[in-house]
Design an enzyme around this catalytic site. Structure first.
Site, PDB file in Angstrom:
ATOM      1  N   CYS A 154       3.195  18.923   4.177  1.00 45.80           N
ATOM      2  CA  CYS A 154       4.369  19.587   4.749  1.00 45.80           C
ATOM      3  C   CYS A 154       4.970  18.719   5.873  1.00 45.80           C
ATOM      4  O   CYS A 154       5.310  17.567   5.642  1.00 45.80           O
ATOM      5  CB  CYS A 154       3.952  20.974   5.235  1.00 45.80           C
ATOM      6  SG  CYS A 154       5.298  21.999   5.779  1.00 45.80           S
ATOM      7  N   ASP A 309       7.921  26.244  -4.648  1.00 37.10           N
ATOM      8  CA  ASP A 309       7.852  26.143  -3.184  1.00 37.10           C
ATOM      9  C   ASP A 309       9.167  26.626  -2.577  1.00 37.10           C
ATOM     10  O   ASP A 309      10.225  26.064  -2.847  1.00 37.10           O
ATOM     11  CB  ASP A 309       7.611  24.663  -2.812  1.00 37.10           C
ATOM     12  CG  ASP A 309       7.190  24.488  -1.372  1.00 37.10           C
ATOM     13  OD1 ASP A 309       7.487  25.370  -0.570  1.00 37.10           O
ATOM     14  OD2 ASP A 309       6.557  23.460  -1.074  1.00 37.10           O
ATOM     15  N   HIS A 338       4.065  26.805  -2.085  1.00 38.64           N
ATOM     16  CA  HIS A 338       3.794  25.825  -1.024  1.00 38.64           C
ATOM     17  C   HIS A 338       2.307  25.793  -0.648  1.00 38.64           C
ATOM     18  O   HIS A 338       1.713  24.722  -0.546  1.00 38.64           O
ATOM     19  CB  HIS A 338       4.645  26.188   0.198  1.00 38.64           C
ATOM     20  CG  HIS A 338       4.606  25.182   1.285  1.00 38.64           C
ATOM     21  ND1 HIS A 338       5.282  23.994   1.211  1.00 38.64           N
ATOM     22  CD2 HIS A 338       3.973  25.171   2.475  1.00 38.64           C
ATOM     23  CE1 HIS A 338       5.071  23.306   2.317  1.00 38.64           C
ATOM     24  NE2 HIS A 338       4.274  24.001   3.093  1.00 38.64           N
TER      25      HIS A 338
END
Lengths: 363, 195
Positions: A154, A309, A338
């Protein structure tokens, strides 16, 4: 006659099911106090680790294995500044870290810990050219390896990208997990809400200092209010008697609610330079007194994406492989969300073994 | 006096908004009804009432999710988001100001004072680090130049004087272009510039 019997028997079955469901609901409610106690005793982190480096608040965890590492190049996991990093080592059998340790990698993870108000002036430069560089130098010296493999998740993926572009000589391989690179898309709600027209990040950081964890948490939950506020509690209530589910649910929820504040200046830079101006793909992203040029990344890169996601849509990470200077580049996409990329069953069955193989061939 | 640039009639604008809202509302309930009906139509006689209820609940949630997805992207939501954020920021700003004033009245040190000090220190640190980095780059450059000269002297047994080599830039810590000075990340400088 038989129609009448059928009707009576189906009516009786319906009544029985109703009574059973009611009884089950009573049982579920009676379990709540014990579950409450259990929820407060969730273990964070599954794989044994030791702290091998500390700087300010951050700690570098080294994952201990009985076997000596099979590969010389150490693997460093760089997590986002938004949550705590133990999602990568959540439960035995659902731990990315465990997979890497078992595959024979010398594995490390940066735990940034919680920033205080004093950290509000930390910039991306402090993290990329400061902390990450110091850790990478420490690892190179410790492992006696000229370079280190980075795995960034991320926001940690974006920071790893910045680091690799600025210090290409120190990185052997770069693996990105759902990392935001091209912020042009308005597919994700975060992209839309943090648009310059809708969000004054300067005023926000000037007033609040660090970006509060509660703000981040409520923003993430608001992205899918029906799932977060209605479906999730109902689903939990209905499966409360499933031990495995309850354990997983509590571990996951503990992590999800364990948000940390983001240092104010990092948040300002991230929102302004990436979400609002999309400078990274234009090779104009400033980090301290340097501009990041993605073409400087020449090491092998692996870009992992989750097709469902909603936090970092694929459109945000997909262009990465076309922007770098590497000849050896690959993209893997998995049908998950995600967080599913780190804890999902399919990710652990299908994706991570392939990633370990890919990295092993290059380590 | 009416504004020449703004030729929209406020009444028709309000009517348009009202109609749009009505349409959204009607669409939402039509969608709900449709999905619930299809869930009901797929009901099997063997299914127990709790299962049927779950099916209908799931259809309801699906419709609601779709509606929220649209709503969270709508200009109406974005407007209210902006207003809420502006309100929260203003509240926090005033709170900071008032708390700072209280501290100062008691001749104490407020968070703003510490922040200002931190900004000054960070700025100083940034300048020092930049200066050291530049000095390091120059030293690296000079070392490289010196090495070239030494090589030239060592191999310069020939009659003609060794050409002075153009210095190569020393090994840099980073390989990228320099950011323009105005983009330097000195938080203190940035904060002051905005004020």
């Amino acid at each position: 006659m038989s129609t009448q019997t059928d009707f009576i028997s189906s009516w009786a079955a319906a009544q029985t099911a109703m009574v059973q469901e009611t009884a089950r609901n009573f049982q579920r409610v009676s379990r709540l106090p014990s579950l409450w106690r259990r929820a407060r005793k969730v273990k964070k982190g599954a794989t044994p680790s030791e702290v091998v480096y500390e700087e300010d608040r951050l700690k570098l965890l080294h994952y201990v294995s009985d076997e000596p590492p099979r590969y010389r190049t150490p693997v460093l996991f760089v997590f986002a500044l938004v949550n705590r990093p133990y999602v990568l080592d959540l439960l035995p059998g659902k731990s990315v870290i465990e997979k890497f340790v078992q595959a024979g990698f010398d594995t490390y993870l940066i735990d940034w810990h919680r920033p205080t108000h004093a950290d509000r002036h930390h910039t991306l430069d402090t993290y990329v050219n400061g902390y990450i560089r110091n850790i990478v130098d420490h690892l190179r010296e410790r492992a006696g390896a000229p370079r280190v493999s980075l795995v960034g998740y991320c926001m940690g993926g974006t920071m790893s990208t910045l680091f690799t572009a600025l210090h290409p000589d120190k990185v052997a391989n770069l693996v990105l997990m759902a990392a935001g690179i091209d912020f042009e898309t308005r597919e994700g709600l975060l992209n839309l809400w943090s648009d310059e027209e809708n969000f004054d990040v300067d005023a926000f950081v000037d007033a609040f200092g660090n970006c509060p964890a509660e703000f981040l948490q409520s923003t993430f939950q608001m992205m899918n209010p029906v799932a977060n506020y209605l479906q999730k509690p109902l689903n939990f209530f209905e499966r409360m008697d499933d031990e495995a589910f309850v354990e997983e649910f509590f571990t996951m929820e503990t992590w999800l609610n364990d948000n940390v504040s983001i240092p104010g200046e990092v948040y300002r830079e991230f929102v302004k330079y990436l979400y609002q101006r999309n400078l990274l793909v234009k090779n104009q992203m400033p980090v301290g007194r340097h501009l990041v040029n993605l073409r400087n990344i020449v090491c092998p890169v692996l870009n992992l994406m989750a097709s469902r996601d909603d936090l970092v849509p694929c459109a945000q990470s997909e262009p990465f492989t076309d922007l770098v200077g590497s000849a050896d580049r690959r993209t893997m996409k998995l049908e998950t969300g995600h967080i599913g990329l780190a804890v999902g069953k399919r990710a652990h069955q299908e994706l991570w073994p392939k990633v370990c193989d890919w990295l092993g061939e290059r380590s | 006096m009416p504004d020449d640039d703004d030729d929209t009639d406020p009444i028709s604008e309000a009517t348009r908004r009202f109609t749009e809202g009505q349409e959204h509302f009607a669409r939402l309930w039509t969608d709900f009804a449709g999905k619930m009906a299809s869930a009901g139509a797929s009901f099997s006689p063997n299914a127990t009432p709790p299962d049927a209820a779950r099916g209908m609940r799931s259809a309801f949630f699906d419709a609601l999710t779709g509606y929220f997805e649209q709503y969270l992207r709508s200009p109406e939501f974005l407007d209210s988001w902006k207003q809420v954020m502006a309100g929260a920021i203003e509240f926090r700003r005033q709170l900071n100001e008032n708390l700072g004033r209280v501290h100062h009245e008691f001749q104490g040190t407020s968070r703003q004072d510490i922040d200002q000090l931190m900004i000054a220190l960070t700025h100083l640190e940034r300048r020092l680090v930049d200066t050291i980095e530049r000095a390091e780059e120059r030293i690296d450059g000079l070392s490289a130049r010196l090495q070239l000269l030494e090589k030239a002297v060592a191999g310069g047994a020939s009659s003609s004087p060794a050409p002075i080599a153009k210095p190569k830039p020393g090994p840099k810590k980073t390989t990228e272009k320099k950011a323009p000075a105005k983009k330097k990340s000195a938080p203190g400088k940035r904060s002051r510039a905005r004020k």
